[in-house]
Design an enzyme around this catalytic site. Structure first.
Site, PDB file in Angstrom:
ATOM      1  N   HIS A   9     -19.768 -16.447 -38.929  1.00  0.00           N
ATOM      2  CA  HIS A   9     -20.284 -15.519 -37.919  1.00  0.00           C
ATOM      3  C   HIS A   9     -20.756 -14.208 -38.541  1.00  0.00           C
ATOM      4  O   HIS A   9     -19.991 -13.279 -38.685  1.00  0.00           O
ATOM      5  CB  HIS A   9     -19.201 -15.228 -36.874  1.00  0.00           C
ATOM      6  CG  HIS A   9     -18.934 -16.406 -36.000  1.00  0.00           C
ATOM      7  ND1 HIS A   9     -19.603 -16.625 -34.817  1.00  0.00           N
ATOM      8  CD2 HIS A   9     -18.099 -17.459 -36.168  1.00  0.00           C
ATOM      9  CE1 HIS A   9     -19.182 -17.755 -34.277  1.00  0.00           C
ATOM     10  NE2 HIS A   9     -18.265 -18.286 -35.079  1.00  0.00           N
TER      11      HIS A   9
ATOM     12  N   CYS B 108     -22.793 -21.142 -36.333  1.00  0.00           N
ATOM     13  CA  CYS B 108     -21.625 -21.916 -35.933  1.00  0.00           C
ATOM     14  C   CYS B 108     -22.014 -23.220 -35.251  1.00  0.00           C
ATOM     15  O   CYS B 108     -22.557 -24.112 -35.897  1.00  0.00           O
ATOM     16  CB  CYS B 108     -20.711 -21.055 -35.059  1.00  0.00           C
ATOM     17  SG  CYS B 108     -19.059 -21.738 -34.930  1.00  0.00           S
TER      18      CYS B 108
ATOM     19  N   GLU C  39     -22.397 -12.031 -37.188  1.00  0.00           N
ATOM     20  CA  GLU C  39     -22.287 -10.963 -36.187  1.00  0.00           C
ATOM     21  C   GLU C  39     -20.872 -10.412 -36.131  1.00  0.00           C
ATOM     22  O   GLU C  39     -20.618  -9.413 -35.465  1.00  0.00           O
ATOM     23  CB  GLU C  39     -22.718 -11.473 -34.814  1.00  0.00           C
ATOM     24  CG  GLU C  39     -21.678 -12.240 -34.013  1.00  0.00           C
ATOM     25  CD  GLU C  39     -21.415 -13.662 -34.511  1.00  0.00           C
ATOM     26  OE1 GLU C  39     -22.007 -14.048 -35.549  1.00  0.00           O
ATOM     27  OE2 GLU C  39     -20.622 -14.385 -33.892  1.00  0.00           O
TER      28      GLU C  39
END
Lengths: 361, 1077
Positions: free
Chosen positions: A332, A248, A334
């Site tokens: 993202h 990001c 994650e």
């Protein structure tokens, strides 16, 4: 429930009246919308939302309450940072009662705890359509008193959310320096689950003399160009051959450090359903995203390739150095919240570190 | 992309049945659309003649043939397709495909199965293979173990842990099954279960767990998406088809949502699915523990729901993936600018509610559970759960106005009604909350998540508040808006505030509406755009909500808008045929240069595909909502005559509100609908009708019956739910029925009609213009009159009608059309006995048989009717039915096997859930194909007959004689055997179920020694029906074909004697018209 009236005011002069929940006060920030259908505890604690008034396009928010802020190895177990990060929340329907085995309190009580105001009873679809057409705009939630407009992108938000001093997580074989520009806890979890020791450092920390196997540049809020200190250290670090991964804001900072440019998207990507194509393949992944700025891929130097591309608007979703073990993604992997289909990118990062360590034994 | 396939065969699902309904018309139609877009020639096999997919211009070629291996093989040999789609026609198509694959037929003929490989399908269909597959990737399925003795069972329990479910293998109807939470209970239960079966299954109980589903898509490049997740409001234990379902899930955290999502993707990858698949999970409400319950490797009811809920055209995309595309290579058709490789973001909530029709069956239990009984469903869209659930409960119909403000249901034992769910449980919850039971208590009794109950509690709180209000004017804007946001209709408001009588409710409702609009409280139209407004969408797929300040759509100023009202939930008596009618009408409206706006709320339909019309409002068909939409759209006219009875019933109210109703005037519709007015009109026109009277005392009824004689047909005027029509054959029964069941009185009068036996029943479909019949179609029932026209087997053109009868029917039709100045479709049901013709009923709308007669004639009645209704003249008229060189037969599909204990006999109440229509060179050819299509099989060795009254015995003598000559053994009950012996037909006499002697009829059925059971009741009286209920029920339970009408039985027996299955006509629909000399 005794409903207190508040209103939402946008920079274009439009006003929307609704009911207060959370903390009863006024606030100002940048209005952005997120189209995710759940995951509000994760979003609201995501430091990338710093300074923003979040509009939830899904009309029902708060149904399953908020989990207790349990700390596990220096990290909140269920949250993405140790506090609510948004400046304000806008929803269509809010119900004070909630239901979930893991809930400790209602969304309203939680927001009140962090003195964050929220407004319900708003036609969030109408707002979203406006922002889609006119772009993100400044907004205020007004309770009793008026407040000044506040443009979060004009200040150094990263400095507000970064860690104060170096912190260590995990006890793995590979040592990762994590530059905290407002990192989401799940990035740390994803790294420590992969045989790493994470050294989390403040955004302006000079880590170039640290001993590490890989460098990780985190996500974070605001305009990437504000982070000159981080970029300067990164430029030094990129001269070494150690693996670097960015997510990001980290993706944008790597681009800026390489000499490329970034720009503000009209209304950004904030959702759990952004498709990205791995360039040159037939693979398309559904990703979680939260960003208002993007890399201008036409400004990338010859050393860099576009790694991922947004399947809808063609924007740059990731870059890769042609010869060095450096890559970054705009989305993202994650997740938390959102789909974790690209979590394998952390494995790739680990593999780069393994390879690097073998070569440099 | 240039497809490598040239011709693809698509298998349909056949007749609508419980568990396999309209959703497959939607998915098949989408698959055919995808093939057409790719320039691939498509062949469809589907005997369901009322579907949109078997209409003109959808498939390149249609075969109205049974979806069974034999017929599919013949079509493959003839058409030589290079690909076949098995996943768009439900379980029927899948089972047929698996068989063709296993026999090697497909490989031998180089027919490639497109999409998911058959091996994968087999892995998901077989429970054991499935569990093994999933354990390979560490995905949990419910733990279970079989046991052959008590010790085994106890050991299994130790391993699995309590609570447990014990099931006995190889029994019907769940005998010997039960729930136990400790060793003592298990011991007791097992001993009982072993008395039914030598083997029992000990399985972990997931009772009370959340049930969550994901719709997953995968392409050949391994790209995976989940299009939608759905949460059942009713926890595990109730079939998802019987559950109220919301989308997206409402009580799952991000972690739970994505854990199950990732598992779904892991599963679809491991199994190797290409296309669409549905994964059902059980999720522990107290942890993140889960089990995978089921995977459906095909389009399903849930996938149709997910498509409508999100706007993502799953079936269309799945078909494209089957042809080799990647998800990322396809566009999202809703936005037309974004990719199909994404996961829809909804900014609204949908609620699906099943529609049951259990009152139509005698003997069936109203409890719902692990098997499906519902016949249809609705989908309600709102921006709050309260708004959606109240909308939804109105959509389901059956006289409910939402969660509250309904006629009191009075549950005798409320706690019982909560613990043991029935089709009415949602209203039991409402009643409990009204009585002040806490959410916690209701949760404990139902296991329904507190969040849902909390929302319902909110509705109840508002209800109570409204009951305290003296007039609607006392509500301020804010409160009234809140009430509307909670989904209250103007009707509910009127009832709660004023508690008016039936004569007053209409006025009060108008008062509410007026005040509301005065305060500026009107709903807004929001788009379903798959991306929660992130990208602009050109598609006008809309719903109405009170949670909004602006419309996403603007009214069209063109003055060319026509609103078409859809048919609502599929139910017994109204299903896919009316969807075909509305889709045909909308299509024609557009072809004529008008804009078609559709209103409908049934997720199983093609009419709710957003590209079938210019604008789709997925919303209620109540007067209030239709008016809301009319005020937004300002149409030049509304079409109420294509969607069956729901829109037809709105005609007069719309008309009174100043809305232009297209076609026949609402006053005329009222004259046909109102029994008294219609009867008077027939008298005036000197048209005969069965004698009838509305009566309110026992004495009056008896006097009338003396006049017309038994049997008589009795309809109570007010019935709480369902209808209680009954045929009464003697004085005792009459008295019993009137006193106990109908409670006849001045306020509850009954309608008594003469019931004519032995007559012919005739179906008349026509289109008129300005009072002149333009063309018609006359079909005859094969059965004796008295079988509901929706259950009867229809023959068109008629084969056994006197010319004089036809002439008289047409004369009657002309007179009625002229008197009512009909413009548009209409339908009559008539009785004929020796050329005496009586009118039973007349509907000034399209009927159930419109698609059937249209397709047999090769001429779309609905399109032509639409032209007349818009003041135009069709370019050409249909051929005369006398010129047809083929015969069409429409046969009914029954779902009795799903409705445990229901009496599978045909009577005055409609019981069939679907139908097929087949074309043939002659009567026998068409009959055999249509009956094979609804599950009949040709008996090879033996049949069982009990032949009922004398006229049935007479009708059956000749056919049975022929059957015996064909070498088929006839078992017959005593009287039948005796009668047949007297007529030189040899039979083996068998004992009735209540007799002790051998051979026993029930044993013959249980051991499947007979392949067809013909069981004709002497009459339709309760007593008589009870007599051989056991035979009929056992026949259904053992999956043996059953016929309960003598004429149909005779026709079927004659057909199997006259025809060999190998000689049946295999022409496609178009070929029947080409080969005409």
């Amino acid at each position: 429930m005794n409903k207190q009236k508040v209103k939402l005011v946008l920079a274009d002069g439009s006003e929307y009246s609704g009911y207060s929940f959370g903390y009863f006060c006024s606030t100002a920030g940048e209005a952005v919308f997120n189209t995710a259908m759940n995951g509000y505890p994760e979003s609201l604690t995501d430091p990338s939302y710093r300074g923003q008034i979040l509009i939830a396009t899904f009309p029902l928010v708060g149904n399953y309450g908020v989990p207790e802020g349990i700390t596990e190895g220096n990290l909140h177990r269920f949250w993405e940072s140790d506090r609510v990060q948004i400046s304000g929340l806008v929803v269509s329907v809010y119900n004070e009662d909630f239901s979930h085995w893991n809930a400790a309190k209602s969304l309203g009580d939680w927001l009140a705890e962090y003195r964050i105001p929220a407004i319900a009873g708003i036609d969030t679809r109408a707002l979203t359509r406006k922002i889609r057409e006119k772009g993100s705009m400044l907004a205020k939630i007004l309770a009793l008193n008026d407040v000044e407009w506040h443009d979060p992108n004009s200040e150094n938000l990263v400095a507000q959310v970064t860690v104060v001093q170096k912190e260590i997580y995990g006890n793995g074989e590979y040592r990762v320096v994590l530059v905290d520009c407002g990192v989401k806890n799940n990035i740390i979890r994803c790294l420590t689950q992969r045989n790493t020791t994470v050294v989390r450092v403040p955004y302006d920390y000079d880590y170039t003399d640290e001993d590490y196997d890989g460098l990780f540049i985190s996500n974070g809020p605001g305009n990437p160009k504000m982070n000159t200190a981080t970029i300067a250290v990164l430029q030094k670090a990129m001269k070494s051959n150690r693996p670097i991964m960015g997510i990001c804001l980290g993706n944008q900072l790597l681009a800026l450090a390489s000499g490329a440019d970034t720009y503000k998207l009209p209304f950004g990507h904030r959702s759990h359903n952004q498709p990205v194509i791995l360039k040159g393949t037939n693979r398309c992944f559904i990703t979680s995203q939260n960003h208002g700025f993007a890399i201008d891929s036409s400004t990338l130097s010859d050393d860099w390739d576009v790694l991922f591309e947004n399947a809808n608007d063609g924007t740059c979703e990731g870059i890769r150095h042609k010869s060095k073990p450096i890559f970054a993604v705009q989305f993202h992997p994650e997740a938390s919240g959102g789909p974790n289909d690209t979590e394998f990118l952390f494995d790739e990062f680990l593999q780069l570190m393994v390879k690097h360590k073998q070569i440099n034994k | 992309m240039n497809s490598k396939y040239h011709k693809v065969l698509v298998l349909g699902s056949g007749a609508l049945k419980i568990g396999e309904a309209g959703e497959f018309d939607y998915s098949g139609s989408q698959a055919l659309k995808a093939l057409r877009e790719e320039g691939v020639k498509s062949i469809l096999i589907n005997p369901n003649i009322a579907t949109v997919q078997t209409s003109w211009g959808v498939a390149d070629r249609v075969y109205f043939l049974p979806v069974t291996p034999y017929f599919v093989e013949r079509v493959v040999e003839k058409e030589r397709p290079d690909g076949i789609f098995l996943s768009f026609g439900g379980q029927t198509a899948l089972n047929c495909g698996i068989e063709l694959f296993k026999t090697g037929f497909l490989a031998k003929h180089n027919v490639q199965v497109l999409g998911t490989p058959v091996e994968t399908i087999i892995n998901t269909e077989d429970r054991e293979l499935f569990a093994r597959q999933l354990s390979q990737i560490n995905v949990s399925t419910p733990r279970s173990q079989s046991a052959r003795c008590l010790d085994d069972a106890l050991q299994a329990a130790e391993k699995i842990g309590f609570p447990l479910i014990v099931r006995s293998a190889f029994t019907l109807g769940g005998q010997g099954s039960g729930f136990c939470s400790n060793a003592e209970e298990l011991r007791e239960l097992s001993i009982n279960a072993f008395s039914y079966s030598p083997q029992i299954l000990v399985e972990e109980s997931l009772w009370g767990w959340k049930e969550v589903e994901y719709e997953v898509v995968r392409d050949r490049f391994d790209n995976c998406i989940t299009v939608c997740n759905m949460e059942n409001l009713d926890p595990l234990g109730i079939h998802t088809g019987e559950s109220i379902v919301v989308a997206p899930s409402q009580t799952l955290t991000n972690a739970e949502y994505h854990k199950l999502r990732s598992l779904s993707i892991k599963i679809i990858r491991h199994l190797g699915i290409i296309g669409e698949c549905n994964v059902q999970f059980a999720l522990d409400p107290k942890s993140e523990d889960y089990r995978v319950i089921e995977v459906n490797a095909r389009l399903s009811r849930s996938s149709a729901l997910a498509s409508k809920a999100t706007g993502y055209p799953l079936a269309f995309i799945a078909a494209k993936l089957g042809l080799g595309y990647g998800l990322h290579q396809l566009k999202n058709p809703v936005t037309a600018i974004t990719t199909a490789c994404f996961e829809p973001a909804m900014d609204y909530i949908v609620v699906k509610i099943p529609r049951w029709d259990l009152n139509k069956f005698s003997g069936v239990s109203h409890e719902i559970g692990s098997s499906m009984k519902s016949v249809g469903e609705i989908m309600a869209i709102g921006r709050s759960f309260e708004e959606a659930i109240q909308k939804g409960l109105r959509m389901v119909g059956q006289g409910m106005h939402g969660l509250v403000a309904n006629t009191k249901l009075n549950f005798p034992n409320l706690e019982e009604a909560l613990v043991h769910p029935t089709d009415m449980r949602i209203f039991a919850i409402a009643e409990a909350l009204e009585l002040g039971w806490t959410v916690e208590k209701v949760h404990e009794l139902t296991n329904i998540d507190r969040w849902f109950l909390g929302r319902m509690q909110g509705i109840i709180t508002l209800e109570k508040k409204l009951m305290q209000v003296a007039s609607v004017e006392m509500l301020d804007r804010e409160t009234l808006l809140e009430v509307k946001q909670f989904g209250f209709s103007d009707f509910q408001l009127a009832r709660l505030i004023y508690n008016p009588g039936p004569d007053d409710i209409e006025t009060r409702q108008q008062v509410v509406r007026y005040h509301r609009i005065q305060l500026g409280i009107v709903p807004v139209a929001k788009q379903i755009d798959t991306l929660a407004a992130e990208y602009p969408s050109e598609t006008d797929y809309l719903y109405l909500t009170y949670h909004g300040i602006e419309n996403d759509t603007s009214p069209n100023q063109s003055n060319r808008t026509i609103v078409v009202l859809g048919s609502g939930a599929y139910r017994i008596g109204s299903s896919v045929e009316f969807d075909w009618c509305t889709v045909s009408a909308a299509g024609k409206i557009r072809k004529l240069g008008y804009r078609a706006v559709m209103i409908n709320f049934n997720p199983e339909t093609v009419s709710t595909d957003y590209d079938m019309c210019d604008k789709l409002y997925f919303d209620e068909l109540t007067f209030e909502r239709v008016m809301d939409i009319i005020e937004l759209e300002k149409p030049i006219g509304v079409m109420v005559s294509m969607g069956g009875q729901i829109p037809n019933n709105l005609a007069m109210r719309l008309h009174n509100a100043g809305v232009k109703v297209l076609g026949t005037s609402p006053e005329s519709i009222d004259r046909a609908e109102d029994r008294q007015k219609f009867s008077e009109m027939l008298d005036m026109l000197h048209i005969d009708q069965p004698r009838w009277k509305q009566l309110s005392t026992l004495e009056e009824v008896e006097r009338f019956v003396d006049e017309v004689g038994f049997p008589v047909l009795i309809r109570p005027s007010y019935v709480l739910s369902g209808s209680a029509m009954n045929v009464v054959s003697n004085a005792d029964e009459l008295r019993h029925y009137l006193v106990l069941a109908a409670n006849v009185s001045k306020t509850h009068p009954v309608v008594v009609s003469e019931f004519i036996e032995g007559a012919k029943e005739i179906e008349f479909d026509a289109v008129a213009n300005n009072g002149e019949v333009m063309f018609d179609a006359i079909s005859e029932h094969i059965e004796f009159a008295g079988v509901h026209s929706g259950d009867a087997t229809l023959v068109f053109p008629p084969q056994k009608l006197y010319f004089e009868t036809i002439r008289r029917i047409r004369k009657i039709a002309r007179a009625i059309a002229k008197e009512l100045m009909i413009t548009g479709p209409f339908n009559m049901q008539l009785l004929a006995l020796n050329n005496e013709v009586k009118v039973i009923e007349c509907n000034l709308r399209a009927s159930r048989s419109f698609p059937f007669v249209s397709k047999v004639l090769g001429f779309n009645f609905v399109e032509a009717a639409t032209e007349y209704m818009l003041g135009r003249t069709p370019g050409y008229l249909p051929p005369s039915m006398f010129e047809l060189d083929h015969v069409g037969i429409k046969a009914s599909q029954f779902s009795f096997s799903r409705l445990s204990k229901a009496d599978p006999v045909l009577g005055v109440e409609m019981a069939s859930t679907g139908e097929v229509g087949c074309l043939g060179t002659d009567f026998d050819d068409a009959l055999l194909k249509s009956m094979l299509s609804v599950g009949y099989r040709v008996p090879q060795k033996s049949i069982l007959v009990s032949s009922g009254p004398l006229r049935s015995k007479l009708a059956l003598v000749e056919p049975l004689r022929l059957i015996e000559r064909c070498g088929i053994t006839i078992y017959a009950t005593r009287c039948t055997a005796k009668f047949l012996a007297e007529n030189d037909v040899n039979t083996i006499p068998v004992a009735w179920p209540d007799e002790d002697s051998q051979p026993s009829s029930i044993e013959l059925i249980g051991s499947k020694q007979v392949e067809l059971v013909i069981n004709i009741p002497k009459n339709l009286s309760r007593e008589e029906l009870n007599n051989d209920y056991d035979i009929r029920r056992a026949t259904v339970d053992y999956n043996i074909p059953l016929i309960t009408d003598a004429r149909l039985a005779a026709a079927f027996l004659m057909a199997i004697c006259n025809k060999n299955i190998n000689t049946l006509d295999l022409r496609s629909w178009d070929e029947f018209f080409e080969t005409k000399q």
